[in-house]
Design an enzyme around this catalytic site. Structure first.
Site, PDB file in Angstrom:
ATOM      1  N   HIS A 144       0.796   3.459  69.347  1.00  0.00           N
ATOM      2  CA  HIS A 144       0.764   4.808  68.772  1.00  0.00           C
ATOM      3  C   HIS A 144       2.181   5.174  68.346  1.00  0.00           C
ATOM      4  CE1 HIS A 144      -0.062   9.038  68.170  1.00  0.00           C
ATOM      5  NE2 HIS A 144       0.915   9.336  69.006  1.00  0.00           N
ATOM      6  N   GLY A 159       6.853   8.180  70.776  1.00  0.00           N
ATOM      7  CA  GLY A 159       6.960   9.474  71.445  1.00  0.00           C
ATOM      8  C   GLY A 159       5.588  10.072  71.632  1.00  0.00           C
ATOM      9  N   GLU A 160       5.507  11.036  72.545  1.00  0.00           N
ATOM     10  CA  GLU A 160       4.209  11.638  72.845  1.00  0.00           C
ATOM     11  C   GLU A 160       3.679  12.427  71.648  1.00  0.00           C
ATOM     12  OE1 GLU A 160       5.599  15.760  75.027  1.00  0.00           O
ATOM     13  OE2 GLU A 160       5.652  13.900  76.198  1.00  0.00           O
ATOM     14  N   SER A 161       2.368  12.645  71.632  1.00  0.00           N
ATOM     15  CA  SER A 161       1.735  13.368  70.528  1.00  0.00           C
ATOM     16  C   SER A 161       2.333  14.765  70.384  1.00  0.00           C
ATOM     17  CB  SER A 161       0.229  13.481  70.765  1.00  0.00           C
ATOM     18  OG  SER A 161      -0.380  12.208  70.747  1.00  0.00           O
ATOM     19  N   GLY A 162       2.581  15.159  69.137  1.00  0.00           N
ATOM     20  CA  GLY A 162       3.085  16.497  68.844  1.00  0.00           C
ATOM     21  C   GLY A 162       4.579  16.648  68.945  1.00  0.00           C
ATOM     22  N   GLY A 164       6.834  15.362  66.949  1.00  0.00           N
ATOM     23  CA  GLY A 164       7.468  15.501  65.634  1.00  0.00           C
ATOM     24  C   GLY A 164       7.675  14.200  64.879  1.00  0.00           C
ATOM     25  N   LYS A 165       6.961  13.161  65.242  1.00  0.00           N
ATOM     26  CA  LYS A 165       7.139  11.872  64.553  1.00  0.00           C
ATOM     27  C   LYS A 165       6.703  11.955  63.091  1.00  0.00           C
ATOM     28  CE  LYS A 165       4.506   9.622  67.416  1.00  0.00           C
ATOM     29  NZ  LYS A 165       4.137  10.740  68.319  1.00  0.00           N
ATOM     30  N   SER A 166       5.519  12.528  62.843  1.00  0.00           N
ATOM     31  CA  SER A 166       5.022  12.607  61.469  1.00  0.00           C
ATOM     32  C   SER A 166       5.858  13.560  60.624  1.00  0.00           C
ATOM     33  CB  SER A 166       3.548  13.051  61.458  1.00  0.00           C
ATOM     34  OG  SER A 166       2.721  12.073  62.073  1.00  0.00           O
ATOM     35  N   ASP A 183       0.521   7.014  63.004  1.00  0.00           N
ATOM     36  CA  ASP A 183      -0.388   7.183  64.128  1.00  0.00           C
ATOM     37  C   ASP A 183      -0.719   5.862  64.816  1.00  0.00           C
ATOM     38  OD1 ASP A 183      -1.907   8.870  65.870  1.00  0.00           O
ATOM     39  OD2 ASP A 183      -3.708   8.008  64.977  1.00  0.00           O
ATOM     40  N   GLU A 207      -1.419  12.280  59.136  1.00  0.00           N
ATOM     41  CA  GLU A 207      -1.965  13.539  59.659  1.00  0.00           C
ATOM     42  C   GLU A 207      -0.819  14.488  60.003  1.00  0.00           C
ATOM     43  OE1 GLU A 207      -4.189  15.414  63.582  1.00  0.00           O
ATOM     44  OE2 GLU A 207      -3.833  13.247  63.454  1.00  0.00           O
ATOM     45  N   ARG A 248      26.236   9.370  75.354  1.00  0.00           N
ATOM     46  CA  ARG A 248      26.954  10.043  74.272  1.00  0.00           C
ATOM     47  C   ARG A 248      27.875   9.108  73.514  1.00  0.00           C
ATOM     48  NH1 ARG A 248      29.137  15.821  76.259  1.00  0.00           N
ATOM     49  NH2 ARG A 248      29.440  15.949  74.010  1.00  0.00           N
TER      50      ARG A 248
END
Length: 320
Positions: A144, A159-162, A164-166, A183, A207, A248
């Site tokens: 994913h 990264g987890e859903s939501g 901001g990857k898309s 996705d 999406e 850093r």
């Protein structure tokens, strides 16, 4: 434990890919699969040597084999073809637009074997088929994420859903970079590296929450999409955690391993106001820089150490 799978290659798909002309079609042509990437030019088999012969391989007859067969009598050729095609071969392919012996066609029909021909030179055909089968038969996993080509490098965004990857991918598209998959990313191990693409059903679609499904090829044009790419870098987004230590300097050469291949890895904390698209662009530039042996963090630390050493020497001199 990641689920690794291998998918056999279909003979009919290979024939279409290389635009092979079908002279004789076996009854199982449409369902026949190939499970081995090796291709055989049956030189030894033409003189009757079948020890260690693997009938699962595609058989290619080039100019050398066909010239040798021409030197035989008709009866000898018939016996050679009868023996060779008695094995359950996926197919025989005659290259270079060479004339196919009528007795080979007749034997293929009798034995129910697929016989094809092509104008492609023998070496190009065999190397092309091996490359195609290596790709088709490669071990693969599904992840994913989002796969982009940024500054000529394949970047897998995790990264987890939501998180901001898309949305980051959309901004990268606006900056002229290319989408490979959104996705669901199919990842294949080919040789010592990884290649990624999208499942055919969702290829070039994305999406966006609140907007829905969009067609990137239609909105941004053909130049904004790419069928597949080597994967050169993995970047994972995670919510910013107060109090957590984040690197850093970038001294640590962290890696992310998939299918036994370790790739450069960067963990990017996400919070409002961070320009994630810009960070991804800079990450690819730094990754390329480090590929050529130039580590800016190490160079900075060396300069800092040299400055500290200089100050200590000056302090010693002043104390004398």
């Amino acid at each position: 434990m990641e689920k690794v799978k291998r998918t056999p290659a279909k003979l009919s798909d290979l024939a279409r890919e290389f635009e092979l002309e079908i002279l004789v079609m076996a009854p199982d042509f449409e369902t026949r699969t190939i499970g081995i990437s090796d291709v055989n030019r049956p030189a030894l088999q033409l003189v009757g040597y079948y020890d260690y012969f693997d009938p699962r391989r595609l058989q290619v007859l080039g100019r050398t084999e066909m010239t040798f067969l021409t030197s035989m009598s008709l009866e000898e050729r018939v016996n050679v073809f009868d023996k060779l095609l008695s094995y359950d071969l996926p197919a025989i392919i005659v290259s270079r637009n060479l004339e196919v012996f009528p007795e080979l066609i007749a034997t293929a029909k009798e034995k129910g074997r697929t016989l094809m021909c092509t104008k492609i030179p023998t070496v190009d055909l065999t190397s092309g088929i091996i490359g195609y089968l290596n790709r088709k038969l490669a071990p693969q996993i599904m992840r994913h994420g989002v796969l982009m080509n940024v500054n000529g490098q394949g970047v897998l965004l995790l990264g987890e859903s939501g998180i901001g990857k898309s949305e980051t991918a959309i901004e990268l598209l606006k900056r002229g970079h290319r989408l490979v998959a959104d996705d669901a990313v199919q990842i294949f191990r080919v040789g010592g590296g990884l290649i990624g693409d999208a499942p055919e059903m969702i290829r070039h679609y994305m999406e966006i929450r609140g907007i829905g499904i969009i067609d990137i090829k239609q909105l941004f044009g053909m130049g904004a999409v790419q069928y597949s790419t080597d994967i050169d870098l993995v970047i994972e987004f995670e919510p910013w955690q107060d109090g957590k230590f984040y690197d850093r300097l970038g001294l640590g050469e962290e890696t992310y391993t998939m299918l036994g291949v370790s790739l450069p890895y960067m963990l990017v904390p996400v919070r409002p106001g961070r320009n994630l698209a810009g960070i991804v662009e800079i990450a690819t530039m730094k990754n390329r820089q480090m590929t050529y042996g130039d580590n800016p963090a190490e160079a900075f630390i060396n300069r800092l150490d040299a400055k500290v050493d200089q100050m200590m020497e000056e302090a010693k001199d002043g104390a004398k």
